[in-house]
Motif scaffolding. Sequence first.
Motif, PDB file in Angstrom:
ATOM      1  N   UNK A  81       0.824  -1.207   0.000  1.00 25.65           N
ATOM      2  CA  UNK A  81       0.000   0.000   0.000  1.00 25.65           C
ATOM      3  C   UNK A  81       0.860   1.258   0.000  1.00 25.65           C
ATOM      4  N   UNK A  82       0.593   2.106  -0.976  1.00 21.07           N
ATOM      5  CA  UNK A  82       1.154   3.459  -0.942  1.00 21.07           C
ATOM      6  C   UNK A  82       0.166   4.344  -0.201  1.00 21.07           C
ATOM      7  N   UNK A  83       0.636   5.094   0.788  1.00 22.19           N
ATOM      8  CA  UNK A  83      -0.281   5.885   1.616  1.00 22.19           C
ATOM      9  C   UNK A  83      -0.151   7.383   1.335  1.00 22.19           C
ATOM     10  N   UNK A  84       1.071   7.853   1.241  1.00 22.33           N
ATOM     11  CA  UNK A  84       1.339   9.255   0.896  1.00 22.33           C
ATOM     12  C   UNK A  84       2.858   9.425   0.848  1.00 22.33           C
ATOM     13  N   UNK A  85       3.323  10.572   0.406  1.00 27.49           N
ATOM     14  CA  UNK A  85       4.752  10.872   0.396  1.00 27.49           C
ATOM     15  C   UNK A  85       5.235  10.973   1.851  1.00 27.49           C
ATOM     16  N   UNK A  86       6.079  10.049   2.279  1.00 23.49           N
ATOM     17  CA  UNK A  86       6.487  10.003   3.691  1.00 23.49           C
ATOM     18  C   UNK A  86       7.973  10.334   3.831  1.00 23.49           C
ATOM     19  N   UNK A  87       8.764   9.380   4.316  1.00 23.20           N
ATOM     20  CA  UNK A  87      10.206   9.615   4.470  1.00 23.20           C
ATOM     21  C   UNK A  87      10.826   9.881   3.096  1.00 23.20           C
ATOM     22  N   UNK A  88      10.432   9.070   2.121  1.00 22.21           N
ATOM     23  CA  UNK A  88      10.802   9.292   0.723  1.00 22.21           C
ATOM     24  C   UNK A  88       9.525   9.236  -0.118  1.00 22.21           C
ATOM     25  N   UNK A  89       9.583   9.779  -1.303  1.00 20.08           N
ATOM     26  CA  UNK A  89       8.482   9.614  -2.241  1.00 20.08           C
ATOM     27  C   UNK A  89       8.399   8.142  -2.622  1.00 20.08           C
ATOM     28  N   UNK A  90       7.202   7.622  -2.731  1.00 18.81           N
ATOM     29  CA  UNK A  90       7.061   6.234  -3.179  1.00 18.81           C
ATOM     30  C   UNK A  90       7.260   5.193  -2.085  1.00 18.81           C
ATOM     31  N   UNK A  91       7.365   5.611  -0.813  1.00 17.44           N
ATOM     32  CA  UNK A  91       7.421   4.639   0.290  1.00 17.44           C
ATOM     33  C   UNK A  91       6.094   3.888   0.382  1.00 17.44           C
ATOM     34  N   UNK A  92       6.157   2.600   0.692  1.00 11.52           N
ATOM     35  CA  UNK A  92       4.934   1.805   0.873  1.00 11.52           C
ATOM     36  C   UNK A  92       5.010   1.028   2.188  1.00 11.52           C
ATOM     37  N   UNK A 111      14.385  14.948   1.223  1.00 12.00           N
ATOM     38  CA  UNK A 111      13.406  14.214   0.400  1.00 12.00           C
ATOM     39  C   UNK A 111      12.095  13.955   1.136  1.00 12.00           C
ATOM     40  N   UNK A 112      12.066  14.201   2.462  1.00 13.64           N
ATOM     41  CA  UNK A 112      10.877  13.838   3.239  1.00 13.64           C
ATOM     42  C   UNK A 112       9.850  14.964   3.214  1.00 13.64           C
ATOM     43  N   UNK A 113       8.599  14.587   3.514  1.00 19.86           N
ATOM     44  CA  UNK A 113       7.553  15.596   3.658  1.00 19.86           C
ATOM     45  C   UNK A 113       6.776  15.281   4.942  1.00 19.86           C
ATOM     46  N   UNK A 114       7.064  16.057   6.004  1.00 18.10           N
ATOM     47  CA  UNK A 114       6.484  15.746   7.317  1.00 18.10           C
ATOM     48  C   UNK A 114       4.959  15.806   7.281  1.00 18.10           C
ATOM     49  N   UNK A 115       4.397  16.751   6.544  1.00 14.22           N
ATOM     50  CA  UNK A 115       2.932  16.929   6.521  1.00 14.22           C
ATOM     51  C   UNK A 115       2.233  15.709   5.932  1.00 14.22           C
ATOM     52  N   UNK A 116       2.697  15.261   4.759  1.00 14.25           N
ATOM     53  CA  UNK A 116       2.040  14.111   4.124  1.00 14.25           C
ATOM     54  C   UNK A 116       2.445  12.800   4.817  1.00 14.25           C
ATOM     55  N   UNK A 117       3.619  12.809   5.446  1.00 14.73           N
ATOM     56  CA  UNK A 117       4.046  11.636   6.236  1.00 14.73           C
ATOM     57  C   UNK A 117       3.070  11.441   7.405  1.00 14.73           C
ATOM     58  N   UNK A 118       2.691  12.544   8.062  1.00 16.39           N
ATOM     59  CA  UNK A 118       1.709  12.463   9.155  1.00 16.39           C
ATOM     60  C   UNK A 118       0.386  11.901   8.635  1.00 16.39           C
ATOM     61  N   UNK A 119      -0.016  12.333   7.442  1.00 12.31           N
ATOM     62  CA  UNK A 119      -1.243  11.789   6.841  1.00 12.31           C
ATOM     63  C   UNK A 119      -1.105  10.281   6.622  1.00 12.31           C
TER      64      UNK A 119
END
Length: 307
Positions: free
Chosen positions: A173-184, A211-219
């Motif tokens: 499952x891909x959930x959102x852009x987390x630590x890296x783009x494309x993390x599952x 490369x991380x995005x804290x906001x979408x990682x939280x999502x």
Amino acid sequence: MKKYLLALLITVTFSHHLLAEVLTPQKVNESTFALIGEIGGRTFENQGLNANYGVIVTNDGVILIDSGASRNGAELINQQVQRLTGKKVRWVINTGSQDHRWLGNDYFLSQGAEVIALHKTVANQKQLALTQLDSVKAVLKDRFNGTKPAYAQKPINQNEAELNLGGTKVQIKYLNHAHFEGDVVVYLPQQNIMFSGDHIYVDRLLGVLPQSNATTWLDAFTKIESINPKVIVPGHGSICDLPKAKRQTGDYLKFLVDGTNKYAEDMAGVENAVKGLSNAPQFEKLANFNELHKGNISRAYLRLEAQ
Ligand SMILES: [Zn+2]
């Protein structure tokens, strides 16, 4: 002569033992194991295996979650899988595009395994490959010899997939852009076990990288909460449950996102954000806090500002 053989045997056994200690095996259930890596940084000694790996035994062989940071490291992982299960690795699933998740793919392909990943993950691996080869080689030196980037042969062009591998149901499952783009995340619905990849860090502070995005990682973390796994093999740290993951990853991301949002709304500047948020006693006990926390605040803030 006998003495010589004994000495040789001891040397071989001893070096074997040393290699094996890079990752600590932990049993999740009868057919599932985690190989737990150190929670510090990449070193020559730990072969860049400062992360966790998953081992799932099926009727037709082993599913391995992530392949290590080099060809050598992949071989080490394979040796541990052999000792634990006595079975061949048939499938390797990549949870991300950070070096220790996938630079061992080539080794497992050469052993006849299939590498499985989402298209999103592979695209990011391709983008980062050259930089990662340089940076990991600088740490692993001659232990990096023979490492070549290799990718899933048939990347899955969806955000979610359910596979049946040797009779075991596996969801990617891909959930959102987390630590890296494309993390599952990889989820076993029959057993309610999740291999979270770098979505979840426990025992040590997570790292917000450029490369991380804290906001979408939280999502993404919120989506993991709604899946509600019973057991989590995190990307880093010991096997845990959801409440611990929330305390050490979810709550920290929320602290960063809420905090930096407030400073960004006031256009207070990155220095003030770092100063105002650097005191966070609830997370101070996590390893690497002193090394990473301030950098995490500034990268989270700068990404908000750039948006
Ligand atoms: Zn990682």
